[in-house]
Write an enzyme that holds these catalytic residues in place. Sequence first.
Site, PDB file in Angstrom:
ATOM      1  CB  THR A 189      37.628  50.218  -5.732  1.00  0.00           C
ATOM      2  OG1 THR A 189      38.007  51.564  -6.056  1.00  0.00           O
ATOM      3  CG2 THR A 189      38.317  49.257  -6.665  1.00  0.00           C
ATOM      4  CD  GLU A 334      40.783  46.532  -6.589  1.00  0.00           C
ATOM      5  OE1 GLU A 334      40.044  45.806  -5.882  1.00  0.00           O
ATOM      6  OE2 GLU A 334      41.139  47.673  -6.254  1.00  0.00           O
ATOM      7  CE  LYS A 441      53.302  48.579   9.980  1.00  0.00           C
ATOM      8  NZ  LYS A 441      52.517  49.399   9.115  1.00  0.00           N
ATOM      9  CD1 TRP A 446      54.348  45.025  12.441  1.00  0.00           C
ATOM     10  CD2 TRP A 446      53.528  43.941  10.674  1.00  0.00           C
ATOM     11  NE1 TRP A 446      54.900  45.577  11.327  1.00  0.00           N
ATOM     12  CE2 TRP A 446      54.412  44.934  10.218  1.00  0.00           C
ATOM     13  CE3 TRP A 446      52.882  43.136   9.742  1.00  0.00           C
ATOM     14  CZ2 TRP A 446      54.679  45.136   8.873  1.00  0.00           C
ATOM     15  CZ3 TRP A 446      53.141  43.337   8.402  1.00  0.00           C
ATOM     16  CH2 TRP A 446      54.026  44.329   7.975  1.00  0.00           C
TER      17      TRP A 446
HETATM   18  P1  AMP Z   1      36.106  44.948  -1.850  1.00  0.00           P
HETATM   19  O1  AMP Z   1      36.952  45.218  -3.025  1.00  0.00           O
HETATM   20  O2  AMP Z   1      35.278  46.125  -1.426  1.00  0.00           O
HETATM   21  O3  AMP Z   1      35.292  43.726  -2.021  1.00  0.00           O
HETATM   22  O4  AMP Z   1      37.057  44.711  -0.609  1.00  0.00           O
HETATM   23  C1  AMP Z   1      38.110  43.783  -0.664  1.00  0.00           C
HETATM   24  C2  AMP Z   1      38.800  43.727   0.667  1.00  0.00           C
HETATM   25  O5  AMP Z   1      37.919  43.216   1.670  1.00  0.00           O
HETATM   26  C3  AMP Z   1      39.982  42.787   0.702  1.00  0.00           C
HETATM   27  O6  AMP Z   1      41.137  43.360   0.137  1.00  0.00           O
HETATM   28  C4  AMP Z   1      40.102  42.527   2.187  1.00  0.00           C
HETATM   29  O7  AMP Z   1      40.767  43.582   2.861  1.00  0.00           O
HETATM   30  C5  AMP Z   1      38.665  42.509   2.648  1.00  0.00           C
HETATM   31  N1  AMP Z   1      38.172  41.132   2.727  1.00  0.00           N
HETATM   32  C6  AMP Z   1      37.490  40.453   1.802  1.00  0.00           C
HETATM   33  N2  AMP Z   1      37.196  39.215   2.252  1.00  0.00           N
HETATM   34  C7  AMP Z   1      37.725  39.113   3.488  1.00  0.00           C
HETATM   35  C8  AMP Z   1      37.780  38.085   4.471  1.00  0.00           C
HETATM   36  N3  AMP Z   1      37.203  36.905   4.299  1.00  0.00           N
HETATM   37  N4  AMP Z   1      38.438  38.350   5.621  1.00  0.00           N
HETATM   38  C9  AMP Z   1      39.024  39.539   5.836  1.00  0.00           C
HETATM   39  N5  AMP Z   1      38.993  40.548   4.953  1.00  0.00           N
HETATM   40  C10 AMP Z   1      38.363  40.339   3.793  1.00  0.00           C
END
Ligand code: AMP
Length: 549
Positions: A189, A334, A441, A446
Amino acid sequence: MNGNMMNHPLLISDLIEHAAKYYPTSEIVSQRLEGDIHRYTYKDANRRSKQLANALTHSSINQGDRIGTLAWNGYRHYEIYYAASGMGAITHTINPRLFPEQLVYIINHAEDRMLFVDLTFIPLLETIQTQIPSVETIVIMADSDHMPATSLTEGPCSVICYETFIADASETYDWPQLDDETAAAICYTSGTTGNPKGVVYSHRSTLLHAFASAIPEALSISSRSTLLPVVPMFHVCAWGTPYSATLSGAKLVFPGAALDGESLATLIEAEQPTLLLGVPTIWLGLLQYLKEHSIRLNSVENIVIGGSAAPRSMIQSFDEDHDAFVMHAWGMTEMSPIGTIGAYTREMGNISKEERYSLQQKQGRPVFGVQLKIINDDGEIQPNDGIAFGRLMVKGPWIIERYFNAESTALENGWFDTGDVATLDSQGYMKIVDRNKDVIKSGGEWISSIDLENAAVGHPAVQEACVIGIQHPKWDERPLLLVIKQQGQSVSKDDIIDHLSSKVAKWWLPNDVVFVDELPHTATGKLLKVNLRDQFGDHYINLQNSSPS
Ligand code: AMP
């Protein structure tokens, strides 16, 4: 009573065997770093993956060993995916956009024994080569004519050219019949705080994810599809496309390092992909180039946008200017990563364009296998009315149970907390409101920074927008909008606030707009809000102190 069916393992090697046998002429096309286009078939890819598996075996790589890659999307990277995982070793894709200290941490944590590196990333590897003691061999992903002069050869690891490495290896290899719970790949991550954490995918989870994502209600991949995954193979396995495309014998087009608008437009023109996949910033660059050169996309049917929220203006532009449908998708490292997808539904044919765009702005519905729920801080389930916000919890066969080498589970009563705040509506559409830590907030209510950002980029003079919640003397927190202007355009704070007024509730309007030249991003292209909150955290307090009393 149990069923009486075979308990046959779900293995990554079976994907490429299947494609090689039944779609032997389907192509894998790669834009090479060397500048030319490389094309071959699944049959060739299977043959070379077997050579690589033999070469790895001769280098005393064993099942369970980690094989790191620092590489763009291309055919050699694809071969490593299949050879390493297929033989029972673990493909460890490393995000080269991470800081060098994070790279060192990740390589040491995974204890990679070998690293495969693209020419672009050699200077990066040179800077850290003495700090990664587990690495014995570095394989440079090039042929002997393109081997660079590098100080890696003076370091502690042996260095070899990819083509030389596999040249004499046999093309015959029997993929082992592994237990399908065996680890196949690991991806870290890219958290903005703390050390990156490893997520280990199994053969089983990878295949189930590939089955679920290929179906028509998801990415709709068939042997007639041509995929252009611009999303990198170094981040969550390019959303699983090297597997889901292979499952269906689809043509794959890999863009290498050339991700700018012009290069992508040229590749699209030449290879006629039907399905594009990538994050919003990539499409901003492409759309801008297409507009400036009055080019219309002809072959593209669907564009999967994920990683960050797809702005409405982007959904509209693909639809109106290119007759291409945006499938908004959401997921995370994840989750292998796909959780939800907004496929074109029967209902979408019966609603107005504007209503459809609103639906497409939501992140879609769960693909089969993924369960979602939203809860409040007391753990109570929130209603699916499209209004109530809650912490988004997930469950499913390709979702993490625990991080690599962690002693305890990552789950809360069997569910994984995504760290996102979302709404769910009565039809099951999920909408990301914010990351938990980014939601604003204000006076007990929100505000979604994502919604504000998307509304702001709908203004023609705004290139990129970022909204952060910062301390406010009266309201706890208030939104601050940071804007990068489009080149050559002028726009004032009042213009932008006027534009937003028709799009969001009045009390959501940012109290101020600051124009900036650049915005920081994480290694996966997301806005790095932690830094901005540090930089602008006192903006409203300072404004109040400086205003005449
Ligand atoms: P990663 O593990 O680096 O791929 O990041 C995952 C995170 O990216 C998710 O938990 C979201 O916060 C954000 N994310 C992924 N897809 C989207 C989407 N279509 N719109 C908004 N946020 C997204």
